[in-house]
Write an enzyme that holds these catalytic residues in place. Structure first.
Site, PDB file in Angstrom:
ATOM      1  N   GLU A   1       3.660   4.317  -0.417  1.00  0.00           N
ATOM      2  CA  GLU A   1       4.658   5.025  -1.270  1.00  0.00           C
ATOM      3  C   GLU A   1       5.298   6.070  -0.739  1.00  0.00           C
ATOM      4  OE1 GLU A   1       2.111   5.959  -4.624  1.00  0.00           O
ATOM      5  OE2 GLU A   1       1.416   3.828  -5.020  1.00  0.00           O
TER       6      GLU A   1
ATOM      7  N   ASP B   1      -7.899  -2.781   9.608  1.00  0.00           N
ATOM      8  CA  ASP B   1      -8.979  -3.103  10.663  1.00  0.00           C
ATOM      9  C   ASP B   1      -8.777  -4.311  11.335  1.00  0.00           C
ATOM     10  OD1 ASP B   1      -9.862  -0.532  10.558  1.00  0.00           O
ATOM     11  OD2 ASP B   1     -12.003  -1.223   9.320  1.00  0.00           O
TER      12      ASP B   1
ATOM     13  N   GLU C   1       1.466   0.085  10.044  1.00  0.00           N
ATOM     14  CA  GLU C   1       0.166  -0.122  10.043  1.00  0.00           C
ATOM     15  C   GLU C   1      -0.671   1.018  10.589  1.00  0.00           C
ATOM     16  OE1 GLU C   1      -1.562  -4.135  10.245  1.00  0.00           O
ATOM     17  OE2 GLU C   1       0.240  -5.056   9.863  1.00  0.00           O
TER      18      GLU C   1
ATOM     19  N   ILE D   1      16.392  -0.748  33.854  1.00  0.00           N
ATOM     20  CA  ILE D   1      16.789  -1.524  34.918  1.00  0.00           C
ATOM     21  C   ILE D   1      17.843  -2.340  34.833  1.00  0.00           C
ATOM     22  CG2 ILE D   1      15.721  -3.881  36.155  1.00  0.00           C
ATOM     23  CD1 ILE D   1      12.962  -2.404  35.898  1.00  0.00           C
TER      24      ILE D   1
ATOM     25  N   GLY E   1      20.362  -0.978  33.503  1.00  0.00           N
ATOM     26  CA  GLY E   1      21.593  -0.207  33.476  1.00  0.00           C
ATOM     27  C   GLY E   1      22.579  -0.267  32.228  1.00  0.00           C
ATOM     28  N   GLY E   2      23.929  -0.013  32.561  1.00  0.00           N
ATOM     29  CA  GLY E   2      24.861  -0.016  31.630  1.00  0.00           C
ATOM     30  C   GLY E   2      24.679  -1.270  30.738  1.00  0.00           C
TER      31      GLY E   2
ATOM     32  N   GLY F   1       1.888   7.799   2.959  1.00  0.00           N
ATOM     33  CA  GLY F   1       1.990   7.033   4.336  1.00  0.00           C
ATOM     34  C   GLY F   1       0.769   6.887   5.026  1.00  0.00           C
ATOM     35  N   SER F   2       0.618   7.868   5.766  1.00  0.00           N
ATOM     36  CA  SER F   2      -0.706   8.186   6.721  1.00  0.00           C
ATOM     37  C   SER F   2      -1.779   8.560   5.551  1.00  0.00           C
ATOM     38  CB  SER F   2      -0.311   9.289   7.630  1.00  0.00           C
ATOM     39  OG  SER F   2       0.442   8.966   8.695  1.00  0.00           O
TER      40      SER F   2
ATOM     41  N   LEU G   1       0.805  -1.264  -0.082  1.00  0.00           N
ATOM     42  CA  LEU G   1       0.057   0.051   0.059  1.00  0.00           C
ATOM     43  C   LEU G   1       0.854   1.273   0.060  1.00  0.00           C
ATOM     44  CD1 LEU G   1      -2.895   1.605   0.390  1.00  0.00           C
ATOM     45  CD2 LEU G   1      -2.440   1.230   2.971  1.00  0.00           C
TER      46      LEU G   1
HETATM   47  N1  COS Z   1     -13.635   0.326   6.326  1.00  0.00           N
HETATM   48  C1  COS Z   1     -14.137   0.337   5.292  1.00  0.00           C
HETATM   49  N2  COS Z   1     -14.361   1.655   4.686  1.00  0.00           N
HETATM   50  C2  COS Z   1     -13.243   2.628   5.041  1.00  0.00           C
HETATM   51  C3  COS Z   1     -12.766   2.564   6.158  1.00  0.00           C
HETATM   52  C4  COS Z   1     -12.859   1.477   7.049  1.00  0.00           C
HETATM   53  N3  COS Z   1     -12.096   1.223   8.000  1.00  0.00           N
HETATM   54  N4  COS Z   1     -12.157   3.764   6.386  1.00  0.00           N
HETATM   55  C5  COS Z   1     -12.225   4.422   5.422  1.00  0.00           C
HETATM   56  N5  COS Z   1     -13.159   3.821   4.613  1.00  0.00           N
HETATM   57  C6  COS Z   1     -13.831   4.287   3.416  1.00  0.00           C
HETATM   58  C7  COS Z   1     -14.733   5.660   3.623  1.00  0.00           C
HETATM   59  O1  COS Z   1     -16.223   5.357   3.844  1.00  0.00           O
HETATM   60  C8  COS Z   1     -14.774   6.353   2.315  1.00  0.00           C
HETATM   61  O2  COS Z   1     -15.726   5.948   1.434  1.00  0.00           O
HETATM   62  P1  COS Z   1     -16.607   6.921   0.700  1.00  0.00           P
HETATM   63  O3  COS Z   1     -15.499   7.266  -0.454  1.00  0.00           O
HETATM   64  O4  COS Z   1     -17.500   5.902   0.114  1.00  0.00           O
HETATM   65  O5  COS Z   1     -17.122   7.676   1.340  1.00  0.00           O
HETATM   66  C9  COS Z   1     -13.394   6.155   1.555  1.00  0.00           C
HETATM   67  O6  COS Z   1     -13.100   4.940   2.522  1.00  0.00           O
HETATM   68  C10 COS Z   1     -12.422   7.124   1.934  1.00  0.00           C
HETATM   69  O7  COS Z   1     -12.277   7.267   3.561  1.00  0.00           O
HETATM   70  P2  COS Z   1     -11.612   8.789   4.126  1.00  0.00           P
HETATM   71  O8  COS Z   1     -12.025   9.928   3.562  1.00  0.00           O
HETATM   72  O9  COS Z   1     -11.933   8.505   5.688  1.00  0.00           O
HETATM   73  O10 COS Z   1     -10.068   8.522   4.012  1.00  0.00           O
HETATM   74  P3  COS Z   1      -9.150   9.526   3.959  1.00  0.00           P
HETATM   75  O11 COS Z   1      -8.264   9.483   2.915  1.00  0.00           O
HETATM   76  O12 COS Z   1      -9.363  10.670   5.025  1.00  0.00           O
HETATM   77  O13 COS Z   1      -7.959   8.520   5.323  1.00  0.00           O
HETATM   78  C11 COS Z   1      -7.225   7.139   7.176  1.00  0.00           C
HETATM   79  C12 COS Z   1      -8.415   7.971   6.431  1.00  0.00           C
HETATM   80  C13 COS Z   1      -6.293   8.308   7.445  1.00  0.00           C
HETATM   81  C14 COS Z   1      -7.964   6.682   8.398  1.00  0.00           C
HETATM   82  C15 COS Z   1      -6.504   6.542   6.438  1.00  0.00           C
HETATM   83  O14 COS Z   1      -5.938   6.881   5.196  1.00  0.00           O
HETATM   84  C16 COS Z   1      -5.586   5.639   6.883  1.00  0.00           C
HETATM   85  O15 COS Z   1      -5.725   4.440   7.567  1.00  0.00           O
HETATM   86  N6  COS Z   1      -4.232   5.859   6.890  1.00  0.00           N
HETATM   87  C17 COS Z   1      -3.132   5.071   7.428  1.00  0.00           C
HETATM   88  C18 COS Z   1      -2.812   4.092   6.251  1.00  0.00           C
HETATM   89  C19 COS Z   1      -1.885   3.139   7.227  1.00  0.00           C
HETATM   90  O16 COS Z   1      -2.068   2.539   7.916  1.00  0.00           O
HETATM   91  N7  COS Z   1      -0.776   2.991   6.310  1.00  0.00           N
HETATM   92  C20 COS Z   1       0.349   1.784   6.903  1.00  0.00           C
HETATM   93  C21 COS Z   1       0.704   1.248   5.634  1.00  0.00           C
HETATM   94  S1  COS Z   1       0.017  -0.498   5.594  1.00  0.00           S
HETATM   95  S2  COS Z   1       1.273  -1.541   6.532  1.00  0.00           S
END
Ligand code: COS
Length: 386
Positions: A125, A238, A362, A336, A338-339, A129-130, A123
């Site tokens: 790039e 999730d 994640e 705990i 220490g060195g 990231g976030s 996922l």
């Molecule tokens: N389950 C199902 N659908 C989800 C969801 C979830 N947990 N979270 C968001 N969605 C859906 C939303 O409902 C939305 O759908 P619609 O377009 O129909 O409204 C769509 O995805 C976009 O959601 P949102 O607008 O909330 O996305 P954002 O771009 O604001 O991003 C965060 C939300 C920040 C929570 C997300 O980008 C994230 O989790 N970032 C971290 C990524 C990560 O963990 N990276 C690590 C790399 S993997 S090791």
């Protein structure tokens, strides 16, 4: 604490404890030092059928639960969370298939993974990231293939895994709604790997770039439908974040064990240091944090196993809490010792280095807090409407 584990869960725990003590402990320093990939241990884990824990029996797995997986990850991570990561990064790469793929795709890939083929999840790039919705890797439909172009960064198991689940844009104009998820096999022409990253911790795990240059992926490898890629990714995270929480819990529990043992052996001022209140208070706080993290992680895992639907908030909470506990407990364990704690001859400095990544990958803990808060607000709004 008796958490009421089933007989099967106790068997998984004891098996993983034995592998960790007998096979992993003697080599952990070597893999941490060299950064080599621990294929000898991956084989042991595969022979013990641990790659099949979460895979349904009809696809050659154990048909186990998230709780079973949490127990295995915790136990292995007590000794070396970097080596254990080969296993649960494979779960992360497998989750998009488990959760969202069709039966043909499941039949094709899950039995291979259950037997020990590693998987990985692509996922992240360089610029995404976030903000996972801003990925730039593209997948263009062409005849009976999708053509992938772009680069994924910091992919765990990258280069070692055989099966990759990759998120790419099929329609950039639609933003997150224009992303799609694909299964890509390692030997696909146009798919290569960047250099192996030299990391602070979890050094036994392989982290590489995935590079796609006109990489043709059969259209049958599209997971779910075009445009579902971001949702597949979010569902995956999730479902998999309790695995990171279990890794963090294992690191913290391992560091606590080391700290208690050492505090009984180390003498200063003519007494073992565990007889000093300053050390006792630290140990008490560390143990309380570990036990509360365990209670939360186990409870969330069991709740997911009862077919819970909206996992985001609780999954983020257990990842956030357990990883913050891991960082704090391992730092105190070094204190705990220490060195000696600062020296590589003792395992706690490695545990502290390993713990750090659990607050980052994640989803950073800042993102976890955002997910928790947004869900709280959404729940409050829904309750008000009723
Ligand atoms: N389950 C199902 N659908 C989800 C969801 C979830 N947990 N979270 C968001 N969605 C859906 C939303 O409902 C939305 O759908 P619609 O377009 O129909 O409204 C769509 O995805 C976009 O959601 P949102 O607008 O909330 O996305 P954002 O771009 O604001 O991003 C965060 C939300 C920040 C929570 C997300 O980008 C994230 O989790 N970032 C971290 C990524 C990560 O963990 N990276 C690590 C790399 S993997 S090791």
């Amino acid at each position: 604490m008796d958490y009421g584990l089933t007989e099967e869960q106790m068997m998984i725990r004891d098996l993983c404890r034995r592998i960790a003590e007998e096979k992993i402990k003697p080599v952990r320093e070597h893999y941490d030092e060299t950064g080599e990939f621990p294929w000898e241990i991956v084989k042991v884990l595969a022979d013990a059928d641990l790659f099949g824990i979460l895979i349904p029996q009809e696809y050659g797995g154990m048909g186990g639960s998230v709780m079973d997986n949490v127990i295995a990850v915790e136990e292995l991570s007590k000794v070396d969370s970097g080596i254990a990561l080969s296993l649960f990064a494979t779960s992360l790469g497998t989750d998009p298939i488990l959760l969202c793929a069709d039966d043909e795709q499941k039949k094709k890939y899950l039995p291979r993974i259950a037997k020990g083929a590693l998987a990985a999840f692509g996922l992240t790039e360089a610029g995404a990231g976030s903000d996972a919705g801003s990925i730039r890797t593209t997948a263009k439909f062409d005849g009976d293939h999708y053509v992938l172009n772009g680069t994924k960064q910091w992919i765990t198991n990258g280069g070692e895994a055989e099966i990759y689940t990759v998120i790419a844009m099929t329609n950039k104009a639609k933003g997150a709604r224009g992303a799609s998820a694909f299964i890509v096999e390692k030997d696909t022409p146009g798919f290569t790997f960047g250099k192996k990253e030299n990391k602070l911790g979890i050094r036994a795990s392989a982290t590489r770039e995935l590079v796609f240059q006109d990489c043709r992926v059969p259209k049958e490898n599209l997971i779910a439908r075009e445009g579902m890629g971001f949702i597949v990714a979010m569902k995956t995270l999730d479902y998999s974040r309790p695995g990171v929480a279990a890794q963090a819990l294992g690191i913290a529990a391992g560091a606590l064990d080391e700290a208690v043992r050492y505090s009984r052996e180390r003498h200063q001022f003519g007494k073992p240091i565990c007889s000093f209140q300053g050390i006792q208070f630290m140990l008490a706080d560390m143990a309380t944090k570990v036990e509360s993290a365990r209670a939360l992680v186990y409870q969330v895992a069991r709740w997911i196993d009862t077919s819970a639907k909206d996992l985001s908030k609780m999954s983020a909470m257990c990842k956030l809490y357990a990883s913050d506990v891991a960082m704090s407990v391992t730092t105190d364990a070094v204190q705990i010792f220490g060195g000696y704690g600062y020296m590589k001859e003792y395992p706690v400095e490695k545990m502290m280095r390993d713990a750090k990544i659990t607050q980052i990958y994640e989803g950073t803990n800042q993102i976890q807090r955002e997910v928790i808060a947004l869900n709280l607000i959404k729940e409050a709004a829904a309750a008000k409407k009723k």
